[in-house]
Design an enzyme around this catalytic site. Structure first.
Site, PDB file in Angstrom:
ATOM      1  N   CYS A 132       0.826  -1.225   0.000  1.00 18.08           N
ATOM      2  CA  CYS A 132       0.000   0.000   0.000  1.00 18.08           C
ATOM      3  C   CYS A 132       0.852   1.264   0.000  1.00 18.08           C
ATOM      4  O   CYS A 132       0.328   2.352  -0.205  1.00 18.08           O
ATOM      5  CB  CYS A 132      -0.946  -0.010   1.188  1.00 18.08           C
ATOM      6  SG  CYS A 132      -1.888  -1.537   1.266  1.00 18.08           S
ATOM      7  N   HIS A 186      -3.618   6.757   2.364  1.00 19.00           N
ATOM      8  CA  HIS A 186      -3.991   5.440   1.853  1.00 19.00           C
ATOM      9  C   HIS A 186      -5.382   5.097   2.381  1.00 19.00           C
ATOM     10  O   HIS A 186      -5.684   5.297   3.566  1.00 19.00           O
ATOM     11  CB  HIS A 186      -2.959   4.404   2.309  1.00 19.00           C
ATOM     12  CG  HIS A 186      -3.411   3.001   2.062  1.00 19.00           C
ATOM     13  ND1 HIS A 186      -3.886   2.585   0.835  1.00 19.00           N
ATOM     14  CD2 HIS A 186      -3.487   1.928   2.888  1.00 19.00           C
ATOM     15  CE1 HIS A 186      -4.224   1.311   0.924  1.00 19.00           C
ATOM     16  NE2 HIS A 186      -3.999   0.897   2.147  1.00 19.00           N
ATOM     17  N   ASN A 218     -10.189  -0.586  -0.598  1.00 22.54           N
ATOM     18  CA  ASN A 218      -8.734  -0.443  -0.449  1.00 22.54           C
ATOM     19  C   ASN A 218      -8.051  -0.971  -1.710  1.00 22.54           C
ATOM     20  O   ASN A 218      -8.128  -2.157  -1.993  1.00 22.54           O
ATOM     21  CB  ASN A 218      -8.313  -1.237   0.798  1.00 22.54           C
ATOM     22  CG  ASN A 218      -6.817  -1.226   1.037  1.00 22.54           C
ATOM     23  OD1 ASN A 218      -6.032  -0.861   0.162  1.00 22.54           O
ATOM     24  ND2 ASN A 218      -6.416  -1.653   2.226  1.00 22.54           N
TER      25      ASN A 218
HETATM   26  O1  UT7 Z   1      -3.968  -1.700   3.219  1.00 20.35           O
HETATM   27  C1  UT7 Z   1      -3.628  -2.559   4.242  1.00 20.35           C
HETATM   28  C2  UT7 Z   1      -3.984  -1.942   5.483  1.00 20.35           C
HETATM   29  N1  UT7 Z   1      -5.043  -2.698   6.123  1.00 20.35           N
HETATM   30  C3  UT7 Z   1      -5.699  -2.144   7.097  1.00 20.35           C
HETATM   31  O2  UT7 Z   1      -5.441  -0.999   7.414  1.00 20.35           O
HETATM   32  C4  UT7 Z   1      -6.710  -2.953   7.849  1.00 20.35           C
HETATM   33  C5  UT7 Z   1      -6.755  -2.484   9.267  1.00 20.35           C
HETATM   34  N2  UT7 Z   1      -7.750  -3.221  10.043  1.00 20.35           N
HETATM   35  C6  UT7 Z   1      -9.060  -2.958   9.931  1.00 20.35           C
HETATM   36  O3  UT7 Z   1      -9.474  -2.092   9.185  1.00 20.35           O
HETATM   37  C7  UT7 Z   1     -10.009  -3.734  10.816  1.00 20.35           C
HETATM   38  O4  UT7 Z   1      -9.269  -4.510  11.729  1.00 20.35           O
HETATM   39  C8  UT7 Z   1     -10.954  -4.660  10.007  1.00 20.35           C
HETATM   40  C9  UT7 Z   1     -11.957  -3.811   9.249  1.00 20.35           C
HETATM   41  C10 UT7 Z   1     -10.164  -5.502   9.032  1.00 20.35           C
HETATM   42  C11 UT7 Z   1     -11.727  -5.574  10.941  1.00 20.35           C
HETATM   43  O5  UT7 Z   1     -12.446  -4.817  11.902  1.00 20.35           O
HETATM   44  P1  UT7 Z   1     -12.430  -5.274  13.428  1.00 20.35           P
HETATM   45  O6  UT7 Z   1     -13.273  -4.305  14.164  1.00 20.35           O
HETATM   46  O7  UT7 Z   1     -10.984  -5.392  13.827  1.00 20.35           O
HETATM   47  O8  UT7 Z   1     -13.187  -6.645  13.383  1.00 20.35           O
HETATM   48  P2  UT7 Z   1     -12.682  -8.086  13.864  1.00 20.35           P
HETATM   49  O9  UT7 Z   1     -11.653  -8.615  12.941  1.00 20.35           O
HETATM   50  O10 UT7 Z   1     -12.346  -8.004  15.319  1.00 20.35           O
HETATM   51  O11 UT7 Z   1     -13.984  -8.952  13.701  1.00 20.35           O
HETATM   52  C12 UT7 Z   1     -15.132  -8.722  14.530  1.00 20.35           C
HETATM   53  C13 UT7 Z   1     -16.221  -9.714  14.194  1.00 20.35           C
HETATM   54  C14 UT7 Z   1     -15.750 -11.162  14.186  1.00 20.35           C
HETATM   55  O12 UT7 Z   1     -16.807 -11.945  14.699  1.00 20.35           O
HETATM   56  P3  UT7 Z   1     -16.774 -12.454  16.225  1.00 20.35           P
HETATM   57  O13 UT7 Z   1     -15.509 -13.261  16.329  1.00 20.35           O
HETATM   58  O14 UT7 Z   1     -16.732 -11.212  17.062  1.00 20.35           O
HETATM   59  O15 UT7 Z   1     -18.022 -13.230  16.342  1.00 20.35           O
HETATM   60  C15 UT7 Z   1     -15.575 -11.492  12.723  1.00 20.35           C
HETATM   61  O16 UT7 Z   1     -15.770 -12.869  12.447  1.00 20.35           O
HETATM   62  O17 UT7 Z   1     -16.698  -9.471  12.858  1.00 20.35           O
HETATM   63  C16 UT7 Z   1     -16.692 -10.695  12.118  1.00 20.35           C
HETATM   64  N3  UT7 Z   1     -16.458 -10.381  10.708  1.00 20.35           N
HETATM   65  C17 UT7 Z   1     -17.453 -10.086   9.849  1.00 20.35           C
HETATM   66  N4  UT7 Z   1     -18.780 -10.032   9.994  1.00 20.35           N
HETATM   67  C18 UT7 Z   1     -19.505  -9.693   8.907  1.00 20.35           C
HETATM   68  C19 UT7 Z   1     -15.263 -10.283  10.057  1.00 20.35           C
HETATM   69  N5  UT7 Z   1     -15.467  -9.931   8.781  1.00 20.35           N
HETATM   70  C20 UT7 Z   1     -16.807  -9.804   8.622  1.00 20.35           C
HETATM   71  C21 UT7 Z   1     -17.617  -9.453   7.536  1.00 20.35           C
HETATM   72  N6  UT7 Z   1     -18.960  -9.409   7.721  1.00 20.35           N
HETATM   73  N7  UT7 Z   1     -17.120  -9.152   6.308  1.00 20.35           N
END
Ligand code: UT7
Length: 320
Positions: free
Chosen positions: A111, A247, A277
């Site tokens: 990125c 980004h 992204n």
């Molecule tokens: O360019 C590269 C740079 N990348 C980034 O900057 C990414 C940085 N990270 C993020 O933006 C966030 O961490 C994410 C958007 C990727 C994830 O958000 P989060 O608040 O950290 O969510 P999480 O991974 O803790 O997941 C929370 C819940 C989980 O369920 P449980 O375990 O709490 O029951 C996931 O299974 O959300 C669930 N989940 C989803 N639910 C519906 C994960 N993906 C999805 C989805 N739809 N697409």
């Protein structure tokens, strides 16, 4: 002598995929994706390749710069999703454009790819080796996604952005960049299988996998720190900057950076609502959109910042 952006261009695939479209094929929802990330849709290729999208963006940037492909000395493409391992996307672009004189190569800094490419062009031009460069950030990330992993595949999109730069007295003012390979596995994509018949421990190929929370923590600390560093080096204040072009990974990261810098969110234009992204493509596509909307005047000060896999990061302050 520094580099100045003389023209920009971008290309997004025609095929638009909304969060609701994704919710029809996997267990997700517009509510989850939009509230966690700010993303509502993304453009995903059907036929387009990384090189074709790059060349389309490049043609627009060359037109605006009033330059011909033959004028280019250098083509650098930031990408992690070129069409081939070799030839490079930059060599493909050189051939499509007919930029026979140009040296061409890719940079993989994920990125931060466009920013690293820009700084490399600066180094060549500042040292007097070259005069005119085409810098591109382009990705076809949809082919690197694990479409069974809802935690990653909903985040990314495809597209290309380009900038034509040339030697000038004003333009890029200060630049910082960095890398931390020891944390590389928090965002990775393992490539091809070793199918050497003499080797038994075949490595399984893989798609993009990410520890989202680790990347998030890295981004919200490193990005404001690197922006503050370039501003200090340039002897500028946050208030001197018209726009911060970050980004486009997550609106919450952008809001956090704005808060840490004590800057108004309206100084942080975004494309992530309709693009997701696009890794190396996101900063140049955003720059092109902001410019084409007439939001920039010559003399405006801008900050651009990239961060992501590697881990890598970069920030630049420039005069438009
Ligand atoms: O360019 C590269 C740079 N990348 C980034 O900057 C990414 C940085 N990270 C993020 O933006 C966030 O961490 C994410 C958007 C990727 C994830 O958000 P989060 O608040 O950290 O969510 P999480 O991974 O803790 O997941 C929370 C819940 C989980 O369920 P449980 O375990 O709490 O029951 C996931 O299974 O959300 C669930 N989940 C989803 N639910 C519906 C994960 N993906 C999805 C989805 N739809 N697409």
């Amino acid at each position: 002598m520094t580099i100045r952006i003389m023209g920009t261009g971008s290309y997004l695939p025609e095929n638009i995929v909304t969060n609701d479209d994704l919710a029809r094929i996997m267990d997700t929802s517009d509510e989850w994706i939009a509230s966690r990330t700010g993303i509502r849709a993304r453009h995903l290729v059907k036929e387009e390749t990384t090189a074709q999208m790059s060349a389309e963006a490049a043609k627009k940037a060359l037109d605006e710069a009033g330059m011909k492909a033959e004028d280019l000395d250098l083509i650098i493409v930031g990408t992690l999703s070129g069409d081939y391992v070799t030839p490079s996307t930059a060599c493909e672009v050189q051939a499509i454009l007919g930029a026979e004189k140009a040296v061409a190569f890719d940079i993989n800094a994920a990125c931060s790819g466009f920013m690293f490419a820009m700084n490399t062009a600066y180094a060549y031009i500042h040292s007097g080796i070259y005069q005119n460069a085409l810098v591109i950030g382009a990705e076809t990330l949809s082919k690197l996604m694990d479409w069974n992993d809802r935690s990653t595949c909903v985040l990314f999109g495809d597209g290309a952005g380009a900038a034509v730069v040339r030697a000038d007295k004003t333009g890029l003012i200060h630049f910082t960049q960095g890398a931390d390979g020891s944390k590389g596995m928090v965002l990775s994509c393992r490539g091809r299988m070793n199918n050497n018949p003499l080797v038994k421990n075949f490595v399984k190929p893989d798609y993009v996998s990410m520890d989202g929370q680790e990347v998030y923590k890295f981004a919200v600390s490193t990005v404001p720190a690197s922006i503050q560093k370039v501003l200090e080096e340039a002897d500028l204040e946050v208030t001197d900057i018209k726009y911060f072009l970050l980004h486009q990974a997550n609106i919450r990261i952008i809001q956090s950076v704005a808060k840490r810098l004590k800057a108004d969110m309206n100084k942080f234009p975004t494309t992530l609502e309709h693009c997701g992204n696009i890794s190396a493509g996101s900063v140049p596509i955003l720059l092109d959109e902001v410019h084409k909307k007439g939001m920039l005047q010559r003399g405006d000060k801008l900050v651009m910042a990239g961060f992501g896999a590697g881990l890598t990061w970069s920030a630049a302050v420039m005069e438009w």
